[in-house]
Enzyme design. Structure first.
Site, mmCIF file in Angstrom:
data_model
loop_
_atom_site.group_PDB
_atom_site.id
_atom_site.type_symbol
_atom_site.label_atom_id
_atom_site.label_comp_id
_atom_site.label_asym_id
_atom_site.label_seq_id
_atom_site.Cartn_x
_atom_site.Cartn_y
_atom_site.Cartn_z
ATOM 1 N N MET A 248 90.654 58.556 -49.219
ATOM 2 C CA MET A 248 90.035 57.665 -48.267
ATOM 3 C C MET A 248 89.643 56.243 -48.726
ATOM 4 O O MET A 248 90.545 55.494 -48.780
ATOM 5 C CB MET A 248 88.861 58.381 -47.645
ATOM 6 C CG MET A 248 89.252 59.825 -47.131
ATOM 7 S SD MET A 248 87.866 60.579 -46.243
ATOM 8 C CE MET A 248 87.724 59.671 -45.027
ATOM 9 N N CYS A 249 88.289 56.108 -49.254
ATOM 10 C CA CYS A 249 87.959 54.930 -49.348
ATOM 11 C C CYS A 249 88.607 54.209 -50.797
ATOM 12 O O CYS A 249 89.031 53.212 -50.896
ATOM 13 C CB CYS A 249 86.554 54.674 -49.590
ATOM 14 S SG CYS A 249 85.666 55.197 -48.143
ATOM 15 N N VAL A 250 88.907 55.246 -51.819
ATOM 16 C CA VAL A 250 89.700 54.676 -52.846
ATOM 17 C C VAL A 250 90.878 54.352 -52.642
ATOM 18 O O VAL A 250 91.503 53.092 -53.078
ATOM 19 C CB VAL A 250 89.718 55.781 -54.056
ATOM 20 C CG1 VAL A 250 90.558 55.221 -55.206
ATOM 21 C CG2 VAL A 250 88.225 56.136 -54.602
ATOM 22 N N THR B 265 91.059 50.963 -50.301
ATOM 23 C CA THR B 265 90.888 49.565 -51.002
ATOM 24 C C THR B 265 91.694 49.361 -52.008
ATOM 25 O O THR B 265 92.204 48.293 -52.038
ATOM 26 C CB THR B 265 89.341 49.795 -51.751
ATOM 27 O OG1 THR B 265 88.460 50.212 -50.827
ATOM 28 C CG2 THR B 265 89.203 48.537 -52.547
#
Length: 242
Positions: free
Chosen positions: A149-151, A154
């Site tokens: 998700m966020c890793v 980004t």
């Protein structure tokens, strides 16, 4: 957010194990030198995700590797950015709740900042891109949660913006994916993390061990002209509860 036998992900330094393997295998070839990076992004290392009964399965490992990366990035004078997710009301990372707090202490200063975000992608609606450009960053290492998700989001945007991205296999993690009737059994967290790395393509530098990441000080360039959303959360320094 079938095992392939050819072309491992990008320039892999110290090959990682097969999909579903919890730990990297020993490298077949000697480790290559990992070129230093000028920044470290710590993604959502918040108490809700890395502490207590609801932490990701490999929280202790990720925290240990992230602490080491943080210590060495600071010592080298690299830029350090803590990304902190602002969850919706009622979620475990709702702002100003215990789960929202950053788990690793911040040392506020010109080379270390906290950037709050509301989306998986740490660049979306935040000044992260401008901060990296203003600091003269060309390459960055990423650690934290959640892998897919966020890793991943980004890292993908960093690559799209032509930053060099180093992702240590042992410094990011996620949860098991629950079973879905008629679709799959439980997908182990280690498999999800490995698949997230694979999905980033051949531009990201996947390395087996965070200990092989090296840092150097960046050289600030001219102020960035990249637009930012003035209504979005801005970079700030905090002193979160360790």
């Amino acid at each position: 957010m079938a095992t392939v036998a050819v072309n491992p992900i990008g320039p892999v330094v110290g090959p990682v194990g097969p999909i579903g393997s919890a730990e990297p295998v020993h490298p077949v070839h000697p480790l290559h030198l990992v070129h230093p990076v000028e920044a470290l992004l710590l993604v959502d290392l918040q108490s809700a995700f890395v502490a207590g009964d609801e932490a990701v399965p490999d929280a202790a490992r990720v925290l240990g590797r992230s602490r080491d990366l943080l210590t060495r990035a600071r010592a080298a004078g690299a830029l350090v950015v803590h990304l902190q997710n602002d969850g919706a009301p009622g979620t475990v990372d709702e702002p100003h709740t215990p789960g929202w707090e950053l788990h690793l202490p911040v040392e506020p200063g010109p080379r270390e900042a906290v950037i709050r975000k509301t989306e998986d992608d740490g660049f979306e609606g935040t000044p992260l891109g401008a901060l990296l450009l203003d600091a003269g960053v060309e390459g960055l290492a990423i650690c934290g949660v959640l892998s897919e998700m966020c890793v991943s989001a980004t890292a993908r945007t960093a690559l799209a913006r032509d930053f060099r991205v180093v992702l240590p296999h042992d410094a990011h993690a996620t949860y098991d994916i629950p079973a879905a009737p008629g679709i799959s059994d439980v997908v182990p967290a280690a498999m999800s993390s490995r698949a997230a790395e694979w999905a980033l393509g051949d531009e990201v530098e996947i390395i087996a061990h965070a200990a092989d990441v090296t840092f150097t000080a960046s050289h600030p360039g001219s102020p960035s002209s990249a637009p930012t959303d003035e209504s979005a959360p801005r970079a700030r320094s905090t002193s979160p509860t360790p």
